[in-house]
Scaffold this active site. Structure first.
Site, short mmCIF file in Angstrom:
data_model
loop_
_atom_site.label_atom_id
_atom_site.label_comp_id
_atom_site.label_asym_id
_atom_site.label_seq_id
_atom_site.Cartn_x
_atom_site.Cartn_y
_atom_site.Cartn_z
N LYS A 50 0.81 -1.22 0.00
CA LYS A 50 0.00 0.00 0.00
C LYS A 50 0.84 1.27 0.00
O LYS A 50 0.46 2.27 -0.60
CB LYS A 50 -0.96 -0.01 1.21
CG LYS A 50 -2.05 -1.06 1.09
CD LYS A 50 -3.04 -0.98 2.24
CE LYS A 50 -4.15 -2.00 2.09
NZ LYS A 50 -5.14 -1.92 3.17
N LYS A 70 -6.01 -9.46 -6.64
CA LYS A 70 -7.16 -9.68 -5.77
C LYS A 70 -8.31 -8.76 -6.17
O LYS A 70 -8.10 -7.61 -6.56
CB LYS A 70 -6.75 -9.40 -4.32
CG LYS A 70 -7.82 -9.70 -3.30
CD LYS A 70 -7.31 -9.35 -1.91
CE LYS A 70 -8.42 -9.49 -0.87
NZ LYS A 70 -7.99 -9.05 0.46
N LYS A 114 -12.08 -3.20 -3.95
CA LYS A 114 -12.98 -2.05 -4.02
C LYS A 114 -12.31 -0.85 -4.67
O LYS A 114 -12.99 0.05 -5.17
CB LYS A 114 -13.44 -1.68 -2.61
CG LYS A 114 -14.32 -2.71 -1.96
CD LYS A 114 -14.66 -2.34 -0.52
CE LYS A 114 -13.56 -2.70 0.44
NZ LYS A 114 -13.95 -2.59 1.86
#
Length: 354
Positions: free
Chosen positions: A115, A217, A220
């Protein structure tokens, strides 16, 4: 494992629309676990500001996650459903755990590396430290089990490391206060305050991948809405996304070994297996040798059948925010009572003056 009363804790971040991966990897398991376990399910809104501080409407996102919990079948009267920021113990215990955890542990967290990317110096301190908050979420309720996907196993290992270090560092005070419980750590038995929480992992499609890229993956945050099936998608949207899902030109194999090196095929077969509550082997015994042009429509019908009732109930609940707020308020009060007892004990163990 120990003399702790079995308790399940898990949480979902209120960031964007929930999708099929969230449902199969987490929420459906939450529903099943409540039939046999004491469960606490949390909308982890404190976590939602670690990567993005300012949200357009965080309140509506919190309500949307809660609606998904309820629409999927979680019973907020038998169990606890609340949002994390209502209970101050999460932040209090996280600070103590920040002082228990080692910087080296945090630097090894794979999700932080992913991230933060190459600009790690500009990432928030919260993003680095949020596994410590996750440990506090779990251990504030002295939860013995957590349903996790493969990508969260490392964070649960950190939770276990923090519990073990806290128990070891304060072992004498825990014993003196009469707050210890016998805990099995490997082949040894120690007296500690926090349980060594166990993961609950199982079933097909524990990690659902993007419909556009089987190596990524389902997320969202993916800019392409075609990469995921949102729980708020209607039947037409679900069917269209599955029809457009990336595949390869070969027919489906007759056994799971034939899915190796075919990530998109493996993903769609895994999704079918999870929705139908079968194994991949079961699915391939039925569809082996058939083309995706035949398989996709059947998968779309199955997805619509399973998700449409949840979709409709979510929409109804979102239109009644007062009901959702009442559920969260009640859950917060009940969670707070448990958390308050834990924080009293922890403050006494650490040596704070109350």
């Amino acid at each position: 494992m120990s003399d702790f009363a079995p308790r399940v804790f898990s949480g979902v971040q209120p960031t964007g629309n929930l999708h099929l991966g969230n449902y199969l990897g987490a929420i459906r398991k939450f529903v099943a676990l409540q039939e046999s376990q004491d469960c606490i399910y949390c909308v982890v809104d404190l976590h939602s500001i670690t990567a993005q501080l300012v949200h357009e409407d965080l309140k509506s996102q919190i309500r949307s996650i809660t609606a998904a919990f309820l629409a999927a079948g979680i019973d907020p009267k038998r169990h606890i459903v609340f949002n994390q920021s209502r209970v101050s113990g999460h932040a209090e215990l996280a600070w103590i755990f920040n002082c228990v955890a080692r910087i080296g542990w945090m630097n090894r967290m794979t999700q932080f590396k992913e991230k933060a990317g190459k600009d790690r110096e500009n990432a928030s301190l919260g993003l680095l430290a949020y596994p410590s908050l996750m440990a506090a979420d779990i251990l504030l309720y002295r939860a013995t089990h957590v349903p996790v996907g493969d990508d969260q196993k490392q964070h649960l290992e950190l939770t276990r490391d923090i519990a073990i270090k806290f128990n070891n560092d304060f072992s004498e005070r825990i014993a003196e206060a009469g707050l210890g419980t016998e805990i099995a750590v490997g082949e040894e038995t120690v007296n500690g305050y926090f349980p060594i929480t166990e993961p609950l992992i199982g079933g097909e499609a524990t990690r659902v991948m993007s419909l556009k890229d089987g190596a990524k993956k389902m997320s969202k945050s993916d800019p392409s809405d075609l990469s995921r099936i949102n729980l708020t998608d209607d039947a037409e949207q679900i069917a269209r996304k599955i029809k457009k899902a990336k595949t390869d030109p070969d027919a489906l194999p007759s056994e799971p070994k034939g899915l190796e090196g075919r990530p998109e095929a493996d993903n769609l077969v895994g999704i079918f297996a999870a929705l139908a509550e079968k194994t991949k082997a079961d699915v391939l015994s039925e569809f082996g040798g058939r083309q995706f042009s035949e398989f996709k429509p059947v998968l779309a019908d199955l997805a619509v059948e399973k998700l449409s009732p949840i979709n409709g109930e979510m929409r109804r609940l979102i239109d009644d925010p007062g009901h959702i707020d009442a559920v969260l308020k009640d859950g917060g009060e009940r969670a707070g009572a448990i958390a308050e007892k834990t924080m009293r004990d922890v403050k006494d163990i650490v040596g704070f003056l109350r």
